[in-house]
Design a protein around this motif. Structure first.
Motif, PDB file in Angstrom:
ATOM      1  N   VAL A  75     -76.249  76.427 -64.580  1.00 18.39           N
ATOM      2  CA  VAL A  75     -75.319  77.195 -65.419  1.00 18.39           C
ATOM      3  C   VAL A  75     -75.943  77.483 -66.778  1.00 18.39           C
ATOM      4  N   GLY A  76     -76.642  76.500 -67.344  1.00 21.72           N
ATOM      5  CA  GLY A  76     -77.308  76.727 -68.615  1.00 21.72           C
ATOM      6  C   GLY A  76     -78.337  77.841 -68.530  1.00 21.72           C
ATOM      7  N   ASP A  77     -79.149  77.813 -67.498  1.00 23.17           N
ATOM      8  CA  ASP A  77     -80.155  78.851 -67.300  1.00 23.17           C
ATOM      9  C   ASP A  77     -79.501  80.192 -67.001  1.00 23.17           C
ATOM     10  N   GLY A  78     -78.370  80.149 -66.285  1.00 26.36           N
ATOM     11  CA  GLY A  78     -77.675  81.394 -65.961  1.00 26.36           C
ATOM     12  C   GLY A  78     -77.209  82.135 -67.194  1.00 26.36           C
ATOM     13  N   PHE A  79     -76.688  81.414 -68.177  1.00 27.71           N
ATOM     14  CA  PHE A  79     -76.207  82.060 -69.395  1.00 27.71           C
ATOM     15  C   PHE A  79     -77.357  82.441 -70.323  1.00 27.71           C
ATOM     16  N   VAL A  80     -78.431  81.669 -70.300  1.00 22.40           N
ATOM     17  CA  VAL A  80     -79.571  81.989 -71.155  1.00 22.40           C
ATOM     18  C   VAL A  80     -80.313  83.221 -70.650  1.00 22.40           C
ATOM     19  N   SER A  81     -80.525  83.277 -69.336  1.00 23.69           N
ATOM     20  CA  SER A  81     -81.319  84.373 -68.759  1.00 23.69           C
ATOM     21  C   SER A  81     -80.466  85.429 -68.064  1.00 23.69           C
ATOM     22  N   ALA A  82     -79.131  85.307 -68.164  1.00 20.43           N
ATOM     23  CA  ALA A  82     -78.197  86.265 -67.549  1.00 20.43           C
ATOM     24  C   ALA A  82     -78.371  86.362 -66.039  1.00 20.43           C
ATOM     25  N   THR A  83     -78.708  85.242 -65.410  1.00 21.77           N
ATOM     26  CA  THR A  83     -78.791  85.188 -63.940  1.00 21.77           C
ATOM     27  C   THR A  83     -77.555  84.449 -63.425  1.00 21.77           C
ATOM     28  N   TYR A  84     -76.417  85.117 -63.550  1.00 22.60           N
ATOM     29  CA  TYR A  84     -75.147  84.464 -63.252  1.00 22.60           C
ATOM     30  C   TYR A  84     -74.963  84.197 -61.754  1.00 22.60           C
ATOM     31  N   LEU A  85     -75.550  85.037 -60.925  1.00 22.57           N
ATOM     32  CA  LEU A  85     -75.341  84.882 -59.489  1.00 22.57           C
ATOM     33  C   LEU A  85     -75.897  83.563 -58.976  1.00 22.57           C
ATOM     34  N   GLN A  86     -77.082  83.182 -59.457  1.00 24.30           N
ATOM     35  CA  GLN A  86     -77.653  81.918 -58.996  1.00 24.30           C
ATOM     36  C   GLN A  86     -76.785  80.734 -59.436  1.00 24.30           C
ATOM     37  N   SER A  87     -76.167  80.854 -60.624  1.00 26.20           N
ATOM     38  CA  SER A  87     -75.261  79.808 -61.078  1.00 26.20           C
ATOM     39  C   SER A  87     -74.018  79.746 -60.198  1.00 26.20           C
ATOM     40  N   ALA A  88     -73.543  80.927 -59.784  1.00 29.27           N
ATOM     41  CA  ALA A  88     -72.373  80.977 -58.903  1.00 29.27           C
ATOM     42  C   ALA A  88     -72.674  80.320 -57.557  1.00 29.27           C
ATOM     43  N   ALA A 119     -61.958  71.872 -56.671  1.00 28.87           N
ATOM     44  CA  ALA A 119     -60.990  72.916 -56.979  1.00 28.87           C
ATOM     45  C   ALA A 119     -61.331  73.654 -58.271  1.00 28.87           C
ATOM     46  N   CYS A 120     -61.972  72.981 -59.218  1.00 28.45           N
ATOM     47  CA  CYS A 120     -62.370  73.628 -60.469  1.00 28.45           C
ATOM     48  C   CYS A 120     -63.661  74.432 -60.325  1.00 28.45           C
ATOM     49  N   ALA A 121     -64.567  73.961 -59.471  1.00 33.45           N
ATOM     50  CA  ALA A 121     -65.852  74.641 -59.302  1.00 33.45           C
ATOM     51  C   ALA A 121     -65.695  76.015 -58.650  1.00 33.45           C
ATOM     52  N   LEU A 122     -64.721  76.149 -57.740  1.00 37.17           N
ATOM     53  CA  LEU A 122     -64.556  77.419 -57.016  1.00 37.17           C
ATOM     54  C   LEU A 122     -64.221  78.594 -57.932  1.00 37.17           C
ATOM     55  N   PRO A 123     -63.165  78.537 -58.757  1.00 40.49           N
ATOM     56  CA  PRO A 123     -62.896  79.684 -59.642  1.00 40.49           C
ATOM     57  C   PRO A 123     -63.992  79.920 -60.672  1.00 40.49           C
ATOM     58  N   MET A 124     -64.672  78.859 -61.105  1.00 39.33           N
ATOM     59  CA  MET A 124     -65.780  79.044 -62.039  1.00 39.33           C
ATOM     60  C   MET A 124     -66.907  79.836 -61.383  1.00 39.33           C
ATOM     61  N   GLY A 125     -67.184  79.536 -60.124  1.00 37.08           N
ATOM     62  CA  GLY A 125     -68.199  80.283 -59.390  1.00 37.08           C
ATOM     63  C   GLY A 125     -67.811  81.735 -59.217  1.00 37.08           C
ATOM     64  N   ALA A 126     -66.518  81.977 -58.914  1.00 34.74           N
ATOM     65  CA  ALA A 126     -66.037  83.350 -58.763  1.00 34.74           C
ATOM     66  C   ALA A 126     -66.165  84.128 -60.068  1.00 34.74           C
ATOM     67  N   LEU A 127     -65.870  83.462 -61.178  1.00 36.97           N
ATOM     68  CA  LEU A 127     -66.012  84.098 -62.491  1.00 36.97           C
ATOM     69  C   LEU A 127     -67.456  84.524 -62.742  1.00 36.97           C
ATOM     70  N   LEU A 128     -68.398  83.679 -62.379  1.00 37.64           N
ATOM     71  CA  LEU A 128     -69.814  84.001 -62.597  1.00 37.64           C
ATOM     72  C   LEU A 128     -70.287  85.139 -61.703  1.00 37.64           C
ATOM     73  N   VAL A 129     -69.692  85.260 -60.515  1.00 39.71           N
ATOM     74  CA  VAL A 129     -70.037  86.383 -59.632  1.00 39.71           C
ATOM     75  C   VAL A 129     -69.682  87.700 -60.317  1.00 39.71           C
ATOM     76  N   TRP A 130     -68.488  87.765 -60.915  1.00 38.26           N
ATOM     77  CA  TRP A 130     -68.091  89.005 -61.587  1.00 38.26           C
ATOM     78  C   TRP A 130     -68.873  89.242 -62.865  1.00 38.26           C
ATOM     79  N   LEU A 131     -69.282  88.178 -63.538  1.00 31.91           N
ATOM     80  CA  LEU A 131     -70.175  88.347 -64.687  1.00 31.91           C
ATOM     81  C   LEU A 131     -71.493  88.980 -64.252  1.00 31.91           C
ATOM     82  N   HIS A 132     -71.953  88.588 -63.074  1.00 30.45           N
ATOM     83  CA  HIS A 132     -73.195  89.153 -62.546  1.00 30.45           C
ATOM     84  C   HIS A 132     -73.044  90.642 -62.252  1.00 30.45           C
ATOM     85  N   LEU A 133     -71.870  91.046 -61.788  1.00 28.39           N
ATOM     86  CA  LEU A 133     -71.669  92.445 -61.394  1.00 28.39           C
ATOM     87  C   LEU A 133     -71.495  93.379 -62.584  1.00 28.39           C
TER      88      LEU A 133
END
Length: 202
Positions: A75-88, A119-133
């Motif tokens: 997640v840290g790398d995803g926000f730094v390098s804008a690779t949100y999909l891999q974090s998702a 239960a918390c990880a699932l919506p967070m992952g979905a949020l990162l998918v849309w950030l990627h798009l």
């Protein structure tokens, strides 16, 4: 103590070999994060399914240590390098890991902890998918997705209620309400679909 120490060394050696195998193919760094998550899942499954009588769950302890490291780095790398999909994807693996852990554990407190984390990880992952798009469709799509997950959690809450699992029922009911409120808030920021989501959330 000596036997336990040898098991820890064996597991960390296996993890090192697992990650070294990924390194042979010159893959992007986030494959290492997925490697951590997959290793945690596999070691937990082996421990739970094949060593049920063991008093010291070394494999499970290592898995519970390795997976948070994977999530933090990914997640840290995803926000730094804008690779949100891999974090998702990492959060998706975490969702599976904690859901399986909750299913296999016999301790009630551990089951509640793992269920909540899953239960918390699932919506967070979905949020990162849309950030990627991209931001153009972000609010509407996130609102719809959050509302869909809220409906799923509401149904799970009902299922747990039928099974007399009060703690899980309250957990999913609370998360369902929270996600529905978030969905309505996001929907009201947009004209498209706002009325439908607002009515549905209420």
């Amino acid at each position: 103590i000596r036997h336990t120490l040898l098991e820890y060394l064996t597991l960390f050696t296996a993890l090192s070999l697992f990650q070294s195998t990924i390194g042979l193919f010159d893959l992007p760094i986030y494959y290492y994060y997925w490697g951590f998550a997959l290793f945690a899942l596999l070691s937990m499954l082996v421990e739970k399914l094949y060593f049920k009588s063991r008093s010291e769950a070394v494999g499970n302890k290592v898995a519970q240590l390795v997976l948070p490291v994977s999530i933090f780095l990914s997640v840290g790398d995803g926000f730094v390098s804008a690779t949100y999909l891999q974090s998702a994807i990492t959060l998706g693996l975490a969702t599976v890991f904690y859901a399986v852990s909750a299913y296999l554990t016999k301790d009630e407190r551990e089951r509640m902890l793992y269920t909540g984390l899953s239960a918390c990880a699932l919506p967070m992952g979905a949020l990162l998918v849309w950030l990627h798009l991209g931001p153009d469709i972000f609010k509407v799509q996130v609102g719809v997705t959050m509302f869909g997950i809220a409906l799923i959690y509401a149904q799970l809450s009902e299922a747990f209620s039928w099974r007399k699992l009060v703690s899980e029922q309250k957990l999913f009911a609370s998360l369902s309400s929270l996600l529905a409120v978030c969905a309505v808030f996001l929907a009201l920021q947009n004209h498209e679909g706002s009325l439908l989501l607002a009515i549905g959330g209420l």
